[in-house]
Design a protein around this motif. Structure first.
Motif, short mmCIF file in Angstrom:
data_model
loop_
_atom_site.label_atom_id
_atom_site.label_comp_id
_atom_site.label_asym_id
_atom_site.label_seq_id
_atom_site.Cartn_x
_atom_site.Cartn_y
_atom_site.Cartn_z
N THR A 215 0.84 -1.20 0.00
CA THR A 215 0.00 0.00 0.00
C THR A 215 0.88 1.25 0.00
N PRO A 216 0.57 2.23 -0.87
CA PRO A 216 1.37 3.46 -0.85
C PRO A 216 1.28 4.16 0.49
N ARG A 217 2.37 4.78 0.90
CA ARG A 217 2.36 5.48 2.19
C ARG A 217 1.51 6.74 2.13
N VAL A 218 1.44 7.36 0.97
CA VAL A 218 0.63 8.57 0.81
C VAL A 218 -0.07 8.56 -0.54
N LEU A 219 -1.21 9.24 -0.59
CA LEU A 219 -1.87 9.61 -1.84
C LEU A 219 -1.76 11.12 -1.97
N ARG A 220 -1.78 11.60 -3.22
CA ARG A 220 -1.60 13.03 -3.46
C ARG A 220 -2.78 13.59 -4.26
N PRO A 221 -3.92 13.85 -3.60
CA PRO A 221 -5.02 14.52 -4.31
C PRO A 221 -4.56 15.89 -4.79
N VAL A 222 -4.86 16.22 -6.03
CA VAL A 222 -4.27 17.41 -6.63
C VAL A 222 -4.84 18.71 -6.06
N ARG A 223 -6.01 18.66 -5.41
CA ARG A 223 -6.65 19.89 -4.92
C ARG A 223 -6.50 20.10 -3.42
N VAL A 224 -5.65 19.33 -2.76
CA VAL A 224 -5.40 19.58 -1.34
C VAL A 224 -3.92 19.87 -1.15
N ALA A 225 -3.61 20.60 -0.10
CA ALA A 225 -2.24 21.08 0.09
C ALA A 225 -1.28 19.96 0.51
N ASP A 226 -1.74 19.07 1.37
CA ASP A 226 -0.84 18.06 1.93
C ASP A 226 -1.23 16.66 1.47
N PRO A 227 -0.27 15.77 1.33
CA PRO A 227 -0.59 14.38 0.99
C PRO A 227 -1.48 13.74 2.05
N VAL A 228 -2.21 12.73 1.64
CA VAL A 228 -3.09 11.96 2.52
C VAL A 228 -2.39 10.65 2.86
N SER A 229 -2.19 10.39 4.13
CA SER A 229 -1.53 9.15 4.54
C SER A 229 -2.43 7.95 4.29
#
Length: 233
Positions: A88-102
Motif C-alpha cells: 500500500t502506498p504510504r501517501v496519496l496526493r489529491p491534486v486539490r489539497v495542500a498536503d498528501p493523505v496518509s
C-alpha cells in the motif's frame, strides 16, 4: 477505450454492500472535460483518476463536479494501488489539497488519514434511533449534504447512518467516508458505522484537525468505456 476498475468500498463482513467507486489508472492523457464525462457516464458518487501510479497523484470527480477530498474514494484507490504494487502506498496526493493523505493497512483493512478542513462541510443530524434513520428521506433542499445518524450501541461506538448529497449530484451516498470522519471527530471517539444499505465504515479522530477512515474493499469488475460514443462538449 478507457479501462475503469470498479470497486466496492466499505463492504461488510461478508463482502456485501459497499459504495461503488470507479478508478481510472494511467489517466494522464485525459483532459478535465473527458474526466468529468467519464465520471458522469459512470454516475458513481465518485470516480478517481490516477496520474502516475508510482506517485499516487489523484483527481476526484462526482458525476457533476471535481472534489478535493473523499474518504471512500481514497480508501479504495489506496487499496487498488496496493493490490497492484504488492504494498500500500504510504501517501496519496489529491491534486486539490495542500498536503498528501496518509494511507496504511491495519488488521487487513485499508485506512487513510486526512485533514478535516479538506472534507466537504457535511452537516450532521442526530435522529432518535436506527429506525428513524431507516425511514429518513431527503425532502427537497432539507438535507442537501447531510449525514443522518443514531446510536446503535453508544458504549460500543456503533452507529447507524445514511448520507444525502444532492448538493453534489448524488441523491444518497451508500457509504460516505468524509462525513463519517467528521462525525468521529465531532463525537471525539472511534466509531463503527452501519451505513446505507449495509456498508461498514470505521473512523476515528487522529488529532491536529485530522481523522482516519478505513474499511474493506473488493474489486467487482473492470469496465471499458468508449468515450467517443458520448458527447464531451
Amino acid at each position: 477505450m478507457i479501462a475503469v476498475h470498479v470497486l466496492r468500498v466499505f463492504v461488510d463482513e461478508h463482502g456485501n454492500a459497499g459504495n461503488p467507486l470507479g478508478v481510472v489508472l494511467d489517466a494522464t492523457g485525459l483532459t478535465m472535460r473527458e474526466r468529468q464525462r467519464v465520471a458522469t457516464v459512470l454516475n458513481f458518487s465518485e470516480t478517481v483518476f490516477v496520474d502516475h501510479e508510482n506517485e499516487a497523484r489523484v483527481q476526484l470527480f462526482t458525476s457533476r463536479a471535481e472534489l478535493p477530498f473523499a474518504g471512500h474514494a481514497l480508501v479504495g484507490t489506496a487499496w487498488l494501488l496496493g493490490r497492484r504494487a504488492g504494498v500500500t502506498p504510504r501517501v496519496l496526493r489529491p491534486v486539490r489539497v495542500a498536503d498528501p493523505v496518509s494511507a496504511f493497512v491495519e488488521e487487513g483493512r485499508t485506512w487513510v488519514r486526512g485533514a478535516l478542513a479538506d472534507a466537504p462541510d457535511w452537516g450532521h443530524v442526530r435522529l432518535p434511533d436506527a429506525a428513524a434513520v431507516d425511514r429518513a428521506a431527503p425532502q427537497g433542499d432539507r438535507w442537501p449534504k447531510h449525514q443522518v445518524w443514531a446510536w446503535l450501541d453508544e458504549p460500543a461506538g456503533l452507529v447507524r447512518a445514511r448520507v444525502f448529497a444532492s448538493a453534489f449530484g448524488v441523491v444518497e451516498d451508500e457509504a460516505c467516508g468524509s462525513a463519517t470522519m467528521l462525525l468521529a471527530a465531532r463525537l471525539g471517539r472511534p466509531i463503527v458505522v452501519r451505513h446505507g444499505r449495509g456498508s461498514l465504515v470505521r473512523a476515528r479522530p487522529a488529532g491536529l484537525g485530522q481523522a482516519e477512515v478505513g474499511g474493506d474493499v473488493i474489486l467487482e469488475d473492470v469496465r471499458h468505456i468508449e468515450l467517443g460514443r458520448y458527447n464531451t462538449e
